[in-house]
Enzyme design. Structure first.
Site, mmCIF file in Angstrom:
data_model
loop_
_atom_site.group_PDB
_atom_site.id
_atom_site.type_symbol
_atom_site.label_atom_id
_atom_site.label_comp_id
_atom_site.label_asym_id
_atom_site.label_seq_id
_atom_site.Cartn_x
_atom_site.Cartn_y
_atom_site.Cartn_z
ATOM 1 N N PHE A 153 0.871 -1.185 0.000
ATOM 2 C CA PHE A 153 0.000 0.000 0.000
ATOM 3 C C PHE A 153 0.901 1.226 0.000
ATOM 4 C CE2 PHE A 153 -2.620 3.321 1.647
ATOM 5 C CZ PHE A 153 -3.949 2.972 1.401
ATOM 6 N N GLU B 151 -1.120 -7.906 4.833
ATOM 7 C CA GLU B 151 0.158 -8.614 4.910
ATOM 8 C C GLU B 151 1.213 -7.766 5.613
ATOM 9 O OE1 GLU B 151 3.574 -10.526 1.939
ATOM 10 O OE2 GLU B 151 1.757 -9.633 1.104
#
Length: 374
Positions: free
Chosen positions: A220, A255
């Site tokens: 991200f 994650e």
């Protein structure tokens, strides 16, 4: 040659300082990477060059890459790392312009004429921020245009996300979310996501025709010039909302989030639960049944650890008397083996210290929410 030329430090550069990353739009914004060890080794040092500067530039719309390495002198040693060649190995082959800045400008200017994500990618949502409009799109990596764009931006994952790796673009389970300025078409950030098949038990497997999936946020990234402006929360919410509406997705995971992303996630998840009325529910009923909590977790598609954290934050937010008991019970179960081998008094002290740390961290998150709203 001066005496300084015989000193190793004269020929040693910090890779993080030498690498100058730029995103070029109406104005060029230059910044340094957080990490260069995936490219130049764990020490993040480059030996053999004097006054080394490595320019890595991208067009703000197409992200067409440009590389130009400059230095005043180089040692004549065959073991010296070729910094340009090393960097180019992490960039899309035959797509990088090297040293010829005029050619690079001409290339991305021509490419901009036909560059339009809306023609190829699926629109997810849009939002307004500070008087500008922004759009979120998603794509798989099956499409040639999507693969080209991802190959151009993926180096940012290595430079700004610790322990990041390049993803396998041949795996069709990857999806990329793209955030761009609606008017200027400038790319603001991107997110790599992955869907896993979620086995829900034999009965569900036999009855369900449609497969169910866990959705995972992997990498991200909001590009540095656009950080700390609210884009991260808007992009995160757009992705989560699209997954909540997708009946094939049963659980949402992240994650290996770093602390900054954990905070962003917590703030947005808490505010979502409050908007859905969970704040009021916890205010009235501090002792909710396990059945209600599990049903709520599934409807919110939250993984167990994240849901438990949010429940505890809501209890603290409402000054619930059950907050301390719930947190300590979770910490005791989590650390049972270690606590069971410890003197009872020391175990109680360790449990209390852990509780205080959790409580202080939750307060920090809640205060950041209140500050952003007030």
């Amino acid at each position: 040659m001066s005496a300084n030329d015989f000193k190793p430090e004269t020929w040693t550069s910090s890779a993080n300082e030498a690498l100058r990353v730029s995103i070029v739009g109406e104005n060029a914004v230059q910044f340094s990477p957080l990490f260069t060890y995936p490219i130049y080794g764990d020490s993040e040092k480059i030996y053999g060059y004097k006054d080394l500067i490595i320019h890595l530039a991208f067009d703000s719309v197409t992200f067409k890459p440009y590389v130009n390495v400059k230095y005043s002198a180089k040692l004549g040693d065959d073991n010296i790392v070729d910094v340009e060649k090393k960097l180019l190995s992490f960039l899309p082959k035959d797509d990088v312009i090297v040293r010829d800045e005029a050619k690079w400008v001409d290339c991305f200017a021509e490419e901009r004429k036909t560059h339009n994500l809306s023609d190829v990618f699926e629109k997810v949502s849009e939002y307004s921020l500070n008087g500008e409009e922004f759009v979120v799109y998603k794509s798989s990596l099956v499409d040639d245009f999507a693969r080209r764009m991802h190959r151009r931006v993926q180096i940012f994952s290595l430079l700004f996300i610790e322990a990041a790796n390049y993803i396998d673009e041949t795996d069709p389970s990857w999806q990329i979310y793209w955030l761009l300025n609606k008017k200027t078409k400038e790319l603001i950030g991107f997110v790599t996501t992955y869907k896993y098949w979620h086995y829900l038990g034999a009965k569900s497997f036999d009855e369900d025709i449609d497969k169910k999936f866990r959705a995972k946020i992997s990498q991200f990234l909001i590009f540095p010039p656009y950080q700390n402006k609210g884009h991260g929360s808007c992009l995160y919410e757009a992705i989560i909302q699209s997954w909540l509406e997708d009946k094939s997705i049963t659980e949402i995971t992240v994650e290996d989030p770093n602390e900054a992303f954990d905070d962003l996630r917590d703030r947005n998840d808490i505010q979502r639960l409050r908007k859905l009325g969970y704040d009021a529910v916890f205010q009235k009923h501090s002792d909710l049944s396990d059945e209600f909590l599990e049903s709520s977790r599934k409807s919110l598609k939250l993984e167990e650890r994240q849901f438990n954290r949010l429940v505890e934050m809501l209890l603290l937010l409402n000054n619930s008397p059950s907050f301390e008991l719930k947190v300590k019970n979770r910490l005791y179960i989590k650390n049972y083996d270690a606590l069971d081998q410890t003197d009872p008094e020391k175990a109680r002290e360790a449990l209390q210290n852990s509780f205080i740390l959790v409580k202080d961290d939750y307060r920090r998150i809640i205060e950041s929410i209140n500050k952003s709203q007030g």
